[in-house]
Scaffold this active site. Structure first.
Site, mmCIF file in Angstrom:
data_model
loop_
_atom_site.group_PDB
_atom_site.id
_atom_site.type_symbol
_atom_site.label_atom_id
_atom_site.label_comp_id
_atom_site.label_asym_id
_atom_site.label_seq_id
_atom_site.Cartn_x
_atom_site.Cartn_y
_atom_site.Cartn_z
ATOM 1 N N THR A 69 0.889 -1.206 0.257
ATOM 2 C CA THR A 69 0.105 -0.007 -0.142
ATOM 3 C C THR A 69 0.754 1.152 0.067
ATOM 4 O OG1 THR A 69 -1.902 0.888 1.053
ATOM 5 C CG2 THR A 69 -0.251 0.033 2.671
ATOM 6 N N LYS B 182 3.951 1.520 -3.766
ATOM 7 C CA LYS B 182 3.618 0.559 -4.773
ATOM 8 C C LYS B 182 4.513 0.908 -6.214
ATOM 9 C CE LYS B 182 -1.263 0.643 -3.611
ATOM 10 N NZ LYS B 182 -2.784 0.859 -3.888
ATOM 11 N N GLY C 154 -16.247 2.920 -1.983
ATOM 12 C CA GLY C 154 -14.970 1.930 -2.287
ATOM 13 C C GLY C 154 -14.736 0.630 -1.485
ATOM 14 N N GLN D 126 -10.185 -6.447 -4.819
ATOM 15 C CA GLN D 126 -8.811 -6.406 -5.374
ATOM 16 C C GLN D 126 -8.076 -7.148 -4.109
ATOM 17 O OE1 GLN D 126 -6.106 -5.118 -2.813
ATOM 18 N NE2 GLN D 126 -7.500 -4.441 -1.545
#
Length: 276
Positions: free
Chosen positions: A62, A66, A238, A245
């Site tokens: 995270t 990345k 989200g 994901q």
């Protein structure tokens, strides 16, 4: 040896990934653990070396690592390569393979929530950072053809749009032309808890029925979503993207499809509501 997985970031205490993955490991009776690891900026190389030495089977990545992690991986999936961002690392026979599941997770959530969306929908991406890049690339790969990148700094929007053969405009231009879009995807941190309050976009010109997706999930309803809903828009936060994901990463590691529906409901409840 017992498998173990991790998530690395700076900061990391706020991550809900351990809650999600630990639950999936238990549900699928996998003898493994998942832990958060704080990796300060500038120490990614040492962290990757340590994770590999200590036998980590795979980890999530995270912010802000990345992009920084890419030089220390052995192979990168074509989508992650195009995005130049990795959020999932899989260890296979001692080699480190990098993937990006963020954008694909968003598309899965969008199609699950709004199965009626069509490939020729006019899409506005708000923001031009890493999240915008991941989502826009995944949308293109899924067949969506008409995309516009809007950012406060036009040059940044133009850089991303050139890579995607898309259009670019400033946020103020997007606000003036908002009625032309069928789907609006908000990818910035504006509206997130502990970040900048308010909305990144004036939606007063929103047409009724437009899908407004905000990748923030804390709070469950951002100011943008509230305003859009009041004008007849359809909204999505989200949570679905986050869960999907994570599920794709879980599949990469263990070849198991976890229960995303139950997890979405669990995280929504944990965050204190049912809003979408």
């Amino acid at each position: 040896m017992k498998k173990w997985f991790a998530v690395i970031g700076d900061p990391i205490a706020q991550s809900m990934s351990p809650t999600m993955h630990e639950a999936w490991l238990q549900q699928n009776e996998v003898d493994a653990s998942y832990i958060p690891i704080h990796v300060p900026r500038g120490t990614v190389e040492e962290a990757v070396r340590s994770l590999k030495t200590l036998g980590c089977s795979g980890w999530n990545v995270t912010v802000p690592h990345k992009e920084a992690i890419i030089p220390y991986l052995d192979e990168i999936d074509p989508l992650a390569e195009a995005m130049q961002a990795v959020n999932t690392v899989v260890v296979k026979e001692g080699r480190l393979h990098g993937y990006n599941t963020d954008g694909v997770g968003f598309v899965a959530s969008l199609r699950e929530t709004f199965p009626e969306v069509e490939a020729d929908a006019e899409i506005l991406i708000v923001g031009a950072g890493g999240a915008a890049k991941g989502i826009s690339y995944a949308l293109c790969r899924d067949g969506f053809r008409n995309m516009t990148i809007a950012n406060r700094t036009y040059e940044t929007a133009e850089q991303l749009s050139d890579q995607l053969n898309a259009s670019a405009m400033t946020l103020s231009e997007a606000e003036q032309q908002l009625a032309q879009f069928d789907i609006i995807v908000q990818t910035t941190s504006v509206g997130m808890v502990h970040s900048q309050e308010g909305s990144p976009l004036d939606v007063s010109r929103l047409k009724r029925g437009t899908i407004v997706a905000d990748i923030i999930y804390n709070p469950l309803q951002t100011e943008l979503m509230k305003q859009a809903k009041a004008l007849g828009g359809k909204t999505m936060n989200g949570i679905g993207m986050f869960v999907h994901q994570g599920a794709i990463a879980f599949q990469h590691w263990l070849d198991i499809q976890p229960d995303t529906e139950q997890m979405t409901a669990r995280i929504r409840q944990q965050l204190g509501g049912n809003s979408c």
